[in-house]
Design a protein around this motif. Structure first.
Motif, mmCIF file in Angstrom:
data_model
loop_
_atom_site.group_PDB
_atom_site.id
_atom_site.type_symbol
_atom_site.label_atom_id
_atom_site.label_comp_id
_atom_site.label_asym_id
_atom_site.label_seq_id
_atom_site.Cartn_x
_atom_site.Cartn_y
_atom_site.Cartn_z
ATOM 1 N N HIS A 5 9.665 19.278 -3.681
ATOM 2 C CA HIS A 5 10.967 19.918 -3.725
ATOM 3 C C HIS A 5 11.792 19.194 -4.773
ATOM 4 C CE1 HIS A 5 14.716 21.750 -2.524
ATOM 5 N NE2 HIS A 5 15.247 20.562 -2.327
ATOM 6 N N LYS A 96 8.488 27.983 6.020
ATOM 7 C CA LYS A 96 8.475 26.518 6.152
ATOM 8 C C LYS A 96 9.879 25.982 6.410
ATOM 9 C CE LYS A 96 4.365 25.753 3.292
ATOM 10 N NZ LYS A 96 3.780 25.011 2.152
ATOM 11 N N THR A 97 10.480 26.514 7.452
ATOM 12 C CA THR A 97 11.793 26.041 7.868
ATOM 13 C C THR A 97 11.814 25.864 9.385
ATOM 14 O OG1 THR A 97 12.670 28.293 8.100
ATOM 15 C CG2 THR A 97 13.015 27.189 5.975
ATOM 16 N N ARG A 99 14.666 25.805 12.597
ATOM 17 C CA ARG A 99 16.058 26.101 12.955
ATOM 18 C C ARG A 99 16.510 25.130 14.035
ATOM 19 N NH1 ARG A 99 19.766 29.910 11.926
ATOM 20 N NH2 ARG A 99 18.283 30.994 10.574
ATOM 21 N N GLU A 105 19.321 25.358 9.274
ATOM 22 C CA GLU A 105 17.927 25.467 8.862
ATOM 23 C C GLU A 105 17.526 24.190 8.123
ATOM 24 O OE1 GLU A 105 16.840 28.893 6.636
ATOM 25 O OE2 GLU A 105 16.559 30.103 8.446
ATOM 26 N N PRO A 107 14.403 22.754 5.886
ATOM 27 C CA PRO A 107 13.137 23.084 5.200
ATOM 28 C C PRO A 107 12.159 21.913 5.248
ATOM 29 C CG PRO A 107 14.802 22.529 3.589
ATOM 30 C CD PRO A 107 15.488 22.485 4.928
ATOM 31 N N TYR A 108 10.884 22.242 5.176
ATOM 32 C CA TYR A 108 9.868 21.187 5.148
ATOM 33 C C TYR A 108 8.739 21.581 4.205
ATOM 34 C CZ TYR A 108 7.096 24.205 8.296
ATOM 35 O OH TYR A 108 6.393 25.264 8.845
#
Length: 401
Positions: A5, A96-97, A99, A105, A107-108
């Motif tokens: 990322h 790929k999130t 909650r 949210e 992300p990962y």
């Protein structure tokens, strides 16, 4: 696995760990300690509470005994890991999130799923409404308050497994004014050797616990329980300990799960359907040569450490190693000054050797108290967490080569 990322000039691989129990916290501390100071890996741990829940001591909290305050963010200090407090309400495996609290949210790039299990009150009619559980420190305190107000009466522990045995013994010792009844399909200690099982049952008898084996609880009522055959057992409080269930979030996210909702993993603890997801502890259906592992602290912590090591190997372009684990003991508290420790083979079948009495109680206390100092030591010496029984011939197979 080499997803990055990009934020400005920095590229970061985001590892999110869900659940700060024994397995999740082991994964977080091991991974964070090994990437401290690196900017290309970010570790985030998510849990609903900042205080660590000592599940191995919840039967003590249920009788009003005070447990130590163990703060998760303090443990993570110096590692660079982030702690996010909140309830995980959904996982989107495609986006790929995660909650958090239904609003935020997260992300990962890699997810470690360690949400664990809770008492399966849904499987027993009336349990949700009328039974107490030992899912958290808060739940245990609710039961402790109830027991303190009774003065006299009957407490039923529904389930003769290890949780039921420890809770029944603790309640009987701390509240001798109460009648404690332990109900279950099997004799307490049935999986132990005859010597260890007989000692356990004699200790329950000494504490005044009424044991009724070979019975099945069909329903929890406001004033007791109903057994198969229609018999009513009156109770002023019912503690449900007869089974566990896992969060439905994994199944809802489309991850491959088994019949109990646990994430099915490959030999390295990756989800067989979503390789960017690792599953550890009670949340995972981890198969060894001897069968699918059952959730305990002794296996949960190694699975968390192994997931961290597997993630690091994958980030370095190496093939993660298979996870191998062999059980070595079953320690059971019988009040504060008595216990039985059944030593086991790696497949969890009993060996001939066991400890009983005060020696076993000291052994059990050492085991119960060990996780926190283990994590503190792991922060300074990450390699210290990578030692556990691999199981020898009990865990060697072609799939794990």
């Amino acid at each position: 696995m080499n997803t990055r990322h990009t934020t400005g000039a920095a590229t970061t691989h985001r590892v999110v760990i869900l659940g700060a129990g024994y397995a999740g916290l082991s994964a977080a501390v091991q991974l964070a300690a090994r990437v401290t100071g690196r900017e290309d890996v970010r570790v985030t741990l998510v849990d609903a509470q900042e205080r660590f829940t000592e599940r191995l001591r919840l039967h003590m909290a249920a009788t009003g005994q005070q447990l130590a305050e163990m703060n998760i963010p303090e443990l993570l200090e110096g590692t660079g890991a982030l702690f996010v407090r909140g309830w995980v309400t959904a996982v989107d495996a495609e986006a790929k999130t995660v909650r958090i609290d239904g609003e935020r949210e997260l992300p990962y790039d890699t997810l470690v799923y360690a949400l664990g299990g809770v008492a399966d009150t849904a499987a027993l009619p009336g349990a949700e409404e009328h039974a107490y559980t030992l899912n958290s420190t808060g739940d245990a305190k609710v039961l402790a308050d109830r027991l303190a107000r009774l003065g006299s009466g009957t407490v039923v522990a529904a389930g003769s497994g290890l949780t039921g045995v420890e809770a029944a013994a603790e309640i009987a010792e701390q509240h001798p004014e109460l009648n404690v009844v332990l109900l279950g399909r099997h004799d307490p200690g049935a999986a132990m050797t005859p010597k260890a099982g007989a000692y356990l049952r004699s200790a329950l008898q000494r504490l005044g616990v009424e044991v009724r084996a070979g019975v099945e609880v069909l329903k929890v009522l406001p004033d007791g329980v109903e057994l198969a055959g229609g018999e009513h057992v009156a109770a002023d409080a019912v503690l449900g300990t007869s089974g566990t269930r896992v969060s439905p979030l994994a199944a809802a996210a489309g991850l491959a799960v088994d019949e109990r909702g646990r994430i099915v993993t490959d030999a390295t603890l990756r989800s067989v359907s979503h390789p960017e997801v690792y599953a550890v502890g009670d949340a995972a259906a981890i198969r060894q040569r001897y069968g699918v592992m059952h959730g305990t602290c002794q296996s949960g912590m190694p699975s968390g450490v192994h997931a961290a090591l597997a993630i690091l190997r994958a980030l370095e372009g190496k093939r993660p190693k298979p996870f191998r684990f062999g059980y070595y003991h079953t320690p059971v508290s019988l009040g504060r000054h008595d216990a039985v420790v059944q030593f086991t083979r790696p497949d969890d079948t009993p060996r001939r050797f066991c400890l009983t009495g005060r020696t076993a109680a000291r052994y059990k206390e050492t085991v119960t108290a060990s996780p926190w100092p283990t994590w503190v030591r792991m922060k300074k010496m990450p390699s210290s967490g990578a030692f556990w029984p691999r199981g020898g011939r009990f865990t060697r197979n072609r799939e794990a080569q």
